[in-house]
Scaffold this motif. Sequence first.
Motif, PDB file in Angstrom:
ATOM      1  N   ASN A 135      -8.546   6.103  -4.607  1.00 47.73           N
ATOM      2  CA  ASN A 135      -8.432   6.922  -5.831  1.00 47.73           C
ATOM      3  C   ASN A 135      -7.095   6.727  -6.549  1.00 47.73           C
ATOM      4  OD1 ASN A 135      -9.904   9.051  -3.576  1.00 47.73           O
ATOM      5  ND2 ASN A 135     -11.046   8.356  -5.365  1.00 47.73           N
ATOM      6  N   LEU A 136      -6.726   5.475  -6.742  1.00 48.25           N
ATOM      7  CA  LEU A 136      -5.405   5.159  -7.300  1.00 48.25           C
ATOM      8  C   LEU A 136      -5.412   5.235  -8.829  1.00 48.25           C
ATOM      9  CD1 LEU A 136      -2.546   4.173  -6.373  1.00 48.25           C
ATOM     10  CD2 LEU A 136      -3.340   1.852  -6.866  1.00 48.25           C
ATOM     11  N   ASN A 180      -8.297   5.147 -11.378  1.00 49.05           N
ATOM     12  CA  ASN A 180      -9.033   5.683 -10.225  1.00 49.05           C
ATOM     13  C   ASN A 180      -9.758   4.595  -9.436  1.00 49.05           C
ATOM     14  OD1 ASN A 180      -9.782   7.629  -8.461  1.00 49.05           O
ATOM     15  ND2 ASN A 180     -11.174   8.715  -9.829  1.00 49.05           N
ATOM     16  N   ILE A 181      -8.963   3.687  -8.865  1.00 50.04           N
ATOM     17  CA  ILE A 181      -9.513   2.554  -8.100  1.00 50.04           C
ATOM     18  C   ILE A 181      -9.491   2.848  -6.610  1.00 50.04           C
ATOM     19  CG2 ILE A 181      -8.828   0.256  -7.267  1.00 50.04           C
ATOM     20  CD1 ILE A 181      -8.450  -0.619 -10.086  1.00 50.04           C
ATOM     21  N   SER A 182     -10.575   2.511  -5.935  1.00 47.20           N
ATOM     22  CA  SER A 182     -10.624   2.510  -4.462  1.00 47.20           C
ATOM     23  C   SER A 182     -11.029   1.106  -4.019  1.00 47.20           C
ATOM     24  CB  SER A 182     -11.631   3.538  -3.942  1.00 47.20           C
ATOM     25  OG  SER A 182     -11.191   4.850  -4.241  1.00 47.20           O
ATOM     26  N   LEU A 183     -10.316   0.583  -3.012  1.00 50.09           N
ATOM     27  CA  LEU A 183     -10.554  -0.797  -2.586  1.00 50.09           C
ATOM     28  C   LEU A 183     -10.068  -0.969  -1.148  1.00 50.09           C
ATOM     29  CD1 LEU A 183     -11.204  -3.816  -3.418  1.00 50.09           C
ATOM     30  CD2 LEU A 183      -8.782  -3.991  -4.022  1.00 50.09           C
ATOM     31  N   ASP A 184     -10.892  -1.574  -0.306  1.00 52.40           N
ATOM     32  CA  ASP A 184     -10.496  -1.882   1.070  1.00 52.40           C
ATOM     33  C   ASP A 184     -10.289  -3.384   1.216  1.00 52.40           C
ATOM     34  OD1 ASP A 184     -12.735   0.598   2.440  1.00 52.40           O
ATOM     35  OD2 ASP A 184     -10.608   0.757   1.984  1.00 52.40           O
ATOM     36  N   GLY A 190       6.708   2.616 -14.935  1.00 49.11           N
ATOM     37  CA  GLY A 190       5.393   2.788 -14.318  1.00 49.11           C
ATOM     38  C   GLY A 190       5.473   3.715 -13.112  1.00 49.11           C
ATOM     39  N   PHE A 191       4.414   4.472 -12.873  1.00 44.77           N
ATOM     40  CA  PHE A 191       4.420   5.379 -11.718  1.00 44.77           C
ATOM     41  C   PHE A 191       2.992   5.623 -11.218  1.00 44.77           C
ATOM     42  CE2 PHE A 191       4.071   7.843 -15.573  1.00 44.77           C
ATOM     43  CZ  PHE A 191       3.173   8.867 -15.287  1.00 44.77           C
ATOM     44  N   ILE A 192       2.898   5.900  -9.915  1.00 46.15           N
ATOM     45  CA  ILE A 192       1.602   6.234  -9.325  1.00 46.15           C
ATOM     46  C   ILE A 192       1.367   7.720  -9.566  1.00 46.15           C
ATOM     47  CG2 ILE A 192       0.323   6.445  -7.150  1.00 46.15           C
ATOM     48  CD1 ILE A 192       1.782   3.872  -6.233  1.00 46.15           C
ATOM     49  N   ASP A 193       0.333   8.023 -10.315  1.00 44.22           N
ATOM     50  CA  ASP A 193       0.044   9.401 -10.703  1.00 44.22           C
ATOM     51  C   ASP A 193      -0.807  10.101  -9.648  1.00 44.22           C
ATOM     52  OD1 ASP A 193       0.102  11.490 -12.784  1.00 44.22           O
ATOM     53  OD2 ASP A 193      -2.068  11.148 -12.870  1.00 44.22           O
ATOM     54  N   GLN A 194      -1.619   9.298  -8.945  1.00 47.26           N
ATOM     55  CA  GLN A 194      -2.537   9.900  -7.965  1.00 47.26           C
ATOM     56  C   GLN A 194      -3.001   8.800  -7.022  1.00 47.26           C
ATOM     57  OE1 GLN A 194      -6.114  12.019  -9.569  1.00 47.26           O
ATOM     58  NE2 GLN A 194      -7.232  10.740  -8.137  1.00 47.26           N
ATOM     59  N   GLY A 195      -3.385   9.196  -5.799  1.00 47.28           N
ATOM     60  CA  GLY A 195      -4.028   8.260  -4.883  1.00 47.28           C
ATOM     61  C   GLY A 195      -3.145   7.811  -3.730  1.00 47.28           C
ATOM     62  N   GLN A 196      -3.725   7.000  -2.866  1.00 43.58           N
ATOM     63  CA  GLN A 196      -3.042   6.518  -1.666  1.00 43.58           C
ATOM     64  C   GLN A 196      -3.187   4.998  -1.543  1.00 43.58           C
ATOM     65  OE1 GLN A 196      -5.447   9.105   1.002  1.00 43.58           O
ATOM     66  NE2 GLN A 196      -3.482   9.796   1.814  1.00 43.58           N
ATOM     67  N   LYS A 227      -1.089   0.310   7.759  1.00 44.24           N
ATOM     68  CA  LYS A 227      -0.608   0.761   9.083  1.00 44.24           C
ATOM     69  C   LYS A 227      -0.465   2.273   9.054  1.00 44.24           C
ATOM     70  CE  LYS A 227       1.400  -3.510  10.770  1.00 44.24           C
ATOM     71  NZ  LYS A 227       2.564  -4.239  11.229  1.00 44.24           N
ATOM     72  N   ASP A 228       0.730   2.787   9.397  1.00 46.41           N
ATOM     73  CA  ASP A 228       0.910   4.247   9.392  1.00 46.41           C
ATOM     74  C   ASP A 228       1.546   4.742   8.102  1.00 46.41           C
ATOM     75  OD1 ASP A 228      -0.079   4.372  11.985  1.00 46.41           O
ATOM     76  OD2 ASP A 228       1.901   4.037  12.867  1.00 46.41           O
ATOM     77  N   TYR A 229       1.638   3.867   7.113  1.00 37.83           N
ATOM     78  CA  TYR A 229       2.338   4.218   5.877  1.00 37.83           C
ATOM     79  C   TYR A 229       1.357   4.530   4.748  1.00 37.83           C
ATOM     80  CZ  TYR A 229       6.118   1.558   8.196  1.00 37.83           C
ATOM     81  OH  TYR A 229       7.046   1.063   9.085  1.00 37.83           O
TER      82      TYR A 229
END
Length: 352
Positions: free
Chosen positions: A15-16, A32-36, A68-74, A78-80
Amino acid sequence: MGSNNEKPRILSIQNLIIKFKLRGQVLTAIRNISLDLYKGESLAIVGESGSGKSVLVKSIMGLLDKNGFIDQGQILYKDYDLAQFNTEKDWLRIRGKEIAMVTQDPMTSLNPLKTVGKQIEECVVLHQGLKGKEAYERTLKLLRDVGIGDVEKRYKQYPHEFSGGMRQRIVIAIAVACNPKILICDEPTTALDVTIQAQILQLLKNLQEMYGLTTIYITHDLGVVAKVADRIAVMYAGDIIEIGKTHEVFFDGKHPYTWALLSSLPQLGSKGEELYSIKGTPPNLFNEIKGDAFAPRNPYALNIDFVERPPFFKVTETHFAKTWLLHADAPKVVPPQSLQAFFEEGRRYAHE
């Protein structure tokens, strides 16, 4: 998005949303991108200039421009959660040693005042902990691995003494010297002529196997990635609108934008006729986009395309597309005539 059951996930974008502040306005570059990304795979991200491809990968490297900035999402690695990183110290744990990048212009990546050998060796010392003779020998091996001959002589030479293709090989050697898990290649062959392009792509494919890399290719040219990518994600106006295994997107593409990109391939043109080009221009990302962003340029657009953004529809376990044409109630629409024979030939080839 896009399952791949055979391999473990190495990176997950969820949800980026990425925005930029420009002249008092806010532009939404990633919507609002999701990608693995899966370990050991090669993923190509394709789309026209300005579709958000480079912004997406720069966010993985912590290289977004200052406005530029990340407004939302992960961005989970690894653990980050890389989306939470906000200092250079945070990024130094990841950049280079975990995730490295090859850019399209090798001259901006290389120091003209240092020999290429020293530039590679610095990375070997910093990221692999080798010193002295060991670091030197490792540097020579890297030069050989990227297809450079007479390595002792080449070690002592400066970037201006190399051709464009050779300089790109040096940049790749520097990236690989960091021992990364993920290698991002941002338009790595754009500045090179066609024969050298093929060599560099083959080199990247060989290095992926040799070093156990997971690779991401960024390109506007679908034809470039056909031979090297396992999966393709198609981007338009800051969104991924189709994703699937390479043969699925190439020979069974479902989104009209994917059809348009494929129709632009020179090999699909007819002698004596103008090459296909996509009519219209991408949307203004300063404005809120309603519905499917491609709708105003889409000859197959439905009324709902102008009103509601389509979700991902599942085509197969590994193939998804955001187009209302896949809805059960949508009218039956077939790809353009020029693509039908191409799709048919591809499906035949895949089954042989």
